[in-house]
Scaffold this motif. Structure first.
Motif, PDB file in Angstrom:
ATOM      1  N   SER B  74       0.871  -1.176   0.000  1.00  0.00           N
ATOM      2  CA  SER B  74       0.000   0.000   0.000  1.00  0.00           C
ATOM      3  C   SER B  74       0.911   1.229   0.000  1.00  0.00           C
ATOM      4  CB  SER B  74      -0.906  -0.010   1.222  1.00  0.00           C
ATOM      5  OG  SER B  74      -0.143  -0.096   2.396  1.00  0.00           O
ATOM      6  N   THR B  78      -1.195   5.946   2.993  1.00  0.00           N
ATOM      7  CA  THR B  78      -2.308   5.157   3.532  1.00  0.00           C
ATOM      8  C   THR B  78      -1.900   4.509   4.853  1.00  0.00           C
ATOM      9  OG1 THR B  78      -2.719   4.588   1.236  1.00  0.00           O
ATOM     10  CG2 THR B  78      -4.075   3.492   2.865  1.00  0.00           C
ATOM     11  N   ARG B  82      -3.478   5.158   8.497  1.00  0.00           N
ATOM     12  CA  ARG B  82      -4.042   4.068   9.302  1.00  0.00           C
ATOM     13  C   ARG B  82      -3.519   4.130  10.737  1.00  0.00           C
ATOM     14  NH1 ARG B  82      -3.360  -1.325   6.572  1.00  0.00           N
ATOM     15  NH2 ARG B  82      -1.338  -1.362   7.568  1.00  0.00           N
ATOM     16  N   LEU B 155     -11.783  10.551   5.645  1.00  0.00           N
ATOM     17  CA  LEU B 155     -10.865   9.720   4.875  1.00  0.00           C
ATOM     18  C   LEU B 155     -11.270   9.652   3.407  1.00  0.00           C
ATOM     19  CD1 LEU B 155     -10.203   6.796   7.385  1.00  0.00           C
ATOM     20  CD2 LEU B 155      -8.766   8.764   6.902  1.00  0.00           C
ATOM     21  N   ARG B 156     -12.558   9.487   3.141  1.00  0.00           N
ATOM     22  CA  ARG B 156     -13.007   9.332   1.751  1.00  0.00           C
ATOM     23  C   ARG B 156     -13.064  10.667   1.011  1.00  0.00           C
ATOM     24  NH1 ARG B 156     -13.527   7.601  -1.795  1.00  0.00           N
ATOM     25  NH2 ARG B 156     -15.550   6.912  -2.507  1.00  0.00           N
ATOM     26  N   GLU B 159      -9.542  13.420   2.574  1.00  0.00           N
ATOM     27  CA  GLU B 159      -8.214  12.876   2.257  1.00  0.00           C
ATOM     28  C   GLU B 159      -8.204  12.095   0.949  1.00  0.00           C
ATOM     29  OE1 GLU B 159      -5.835  14.030   3.888  1.00  0.00           O
ATOM     30  OE2 GLU B 159      -6.981  14.837   5.546  1.00  0.00           O
ATOM     31  N   LEU B 161      -9.055   8.989   0.177  1.00  0.00           N
ATOM     32  CA  LEU B 161      -8.687   7.575   0.153  1.00  0.00           C
ATOM     33  C   LEU B 161      -9.796   6.801  -0.569  1.00  0.00           C
ATOM     34  CD1 LEU B 161      -6.551   8.381   2.268  1.00  0.00           C
ATOM     35  CD2 LEU B 161      -7.245   6.417   3.633  1.00  0.00           C
ATOM     36  N   SER B 162      -9.453   5.620  -1.101  1.00  0.00           N
ATOM     37  CA  SER B 162     -10.481   4.793  -1.735  1.00  0.00           C
ATOM     38  C   SER B 162     -11.335   4.136  -0.648  1.00  0.00           C
ATOM     39  CB  SER B 162      -9.824   3.710  -2.594  1.00  0.00           C
ATOM     40  OG  SER B 162      -9.194   2.766  -1.755  1.00  0.00           O
ATOM     41  N   GLU B 165      -9.232   1.459   0.992  1.00  0.00           N
ATOM     42  CA  GLU B 165      -8.207   2.014   1.885  1.00  0.00           C
ATOM     43  C   GLU B 165      -8.836   2.519   3.181  1.00  0.00           C
ATOM     44  OE1 GLU B 165      -4.979   3.696  -1.424  1.00  0.00           O
ATOM     45  OE2 GLU B 165      -6.648   4.952  -0.830  1.00  0.00           O
ATOM     46  N   THR B 166     -10.025   3.113   3.066  1.00  0.00           N
ATOM     47  CA  THR B 166     -10.723   3.608   4.253  1.00  0.00           C
ATOM     48  C   THR B 166     -11.125   2.445   5.163  1.00  0.00           C
ATOM     49  OG1 THR B 166     -11.564   5.477   2.968  1.00  0.00           O
ATOM     50  CG2 THR B 166     -12.689   5.003   5.043  1.00  0.00           C
TER      51      THR B 166
END
Lengths: 85, 207
Positions: B74, B78, B82, B155-156, B159, B161-162, B165-166
């Motif tokens: 990753s 990401t 996390r 996150l989505r 940021e 993220l997919s 990834e979220t």
């Protein structure tokens, strides 16, 4: 025709364009025929837009400095550990 | 191959590789690149300056200590997100032992996606406010969401993220991310509608 509830459940797929062609056409038809859902789509799109344009604020200098001090301490400690190990 | 020039912007994987080989400057560059985003994320999740600073430090120090374990499947970003999300949620749980902090799947059951406010907005509402006012409005709206919802939204949609990834960052399922994102977006839309609705319009009742 889809109900508004069915439409709302697919709202993200519709906005993010992750739904297949057939569903997309159904959703589009609903939006053109339902003024309420039209407004919801429009204002949700704008909601996402205003947030995407929101840049993170500058980090307070003292917060950045303390991070750097902690990091350098850590780096020195790890380096010492490697040398002795 | 010619050596990279000084002005070249190193990509993330390259910086990670160099940091793994002991180049501390490369790791510092990664910190400089992401500290603002990580601090913002931690601040929104914990809603506390002191906790956010702790999270910021702990996330980068942990990443540094465990750099050898980072496999590179990753992105580094990401991965650091996390770690920061985990640390933030731990802080939040410590501070409020309240059930709203729960990140488990149960939060998704038995709640409808309710829409109450339907009104057309002002044209370009973001231009009606100063940058600071707009920031205050937007941040206040996010902060009033439940932690499980605001974290997914941040996150989505902030940021970027997919979904996968979220899910990974929050340690929840992909369907849970999707349903929380829908609620979060609708709740925010509703809160902002109260602020940005076109003046003089009546709210027309929803069905």
């Amino acid at each position: 025709m889809l109900t508004c509830k069915e439409f709302l459940n697919e709202l993200n797929g519709y906005l993010d364009q992750t739904v297949d062609k057939e569903l997309r056409e159904n959703l589009e038809r609903h939006v053109t025929e339902c003024p309420n859902c039209f407004v919801i789509v429009d204002t949700t799109k704008k909601t996402l837009q205003v947030y995407k344009g929101l840049e993170p604020q500058v980090i307070p200098p003292e917060v950045h400095n303390r991070l750097m001090v902690a990091l350098h301490k850590k780096m020195a400690a790890e380096a010492a550990r490697k040398r002795s190990g | 191959m010619p050596p990279p020039s000084q002005t070249e912007v190193f990509d993330e994987a390259d910086l990670v590789e160099r940091a793994k080989n002991g180049e501390t400057e490369a790791f510092t560059e990664l910190v400089n690149r992401y500290e603002r985003k990580i601090y913002r994320l931690a601040k929104h999740i914990t809603q506390n300056d002191e906790d956010a600073e702790d999270v910021l430090q702990e996330a980068f120090l942990k990443a540094y200590s465990h750099l050898a374990d980072f496999q590179g499947q990753s992105k580094f970003y990401t991965w650091i997100v996390r770690i920061a999300v985990n640390e933030s949620l731990m802080k939040l749980r410590k501070r409020k032992s309240d059930r709203t902090v729960s990140m488990d799947e149960n939060i998704d059951t038995g709640e409808e996606t309710v829409v109450r406010e339907i009104a057309v907005w002002e044209e370009n509402p973001e231009h009606q406010y100063s940058q600071e006012e707009l920031r205050r409005i937007l941040e206040h709206a996010v902060d009033s969401l439940k932690p499980a919802f605001r974290t997914v939204f941040l996150l989505r949609d902030v940021e970027e993220l997919s979904t996968e990834e979220t899910a990974e960052a929050m340690n929840i399922s992909v369907p849970a991310v999707k349903s929380r994102l829908l609620r979060a977006r609708l709740q925010l839309r509703e809160k902002l509608t109260r602020q940005f609705r076109r003046k003089g319009d009546d709210v027309f009742a929803y069905l």
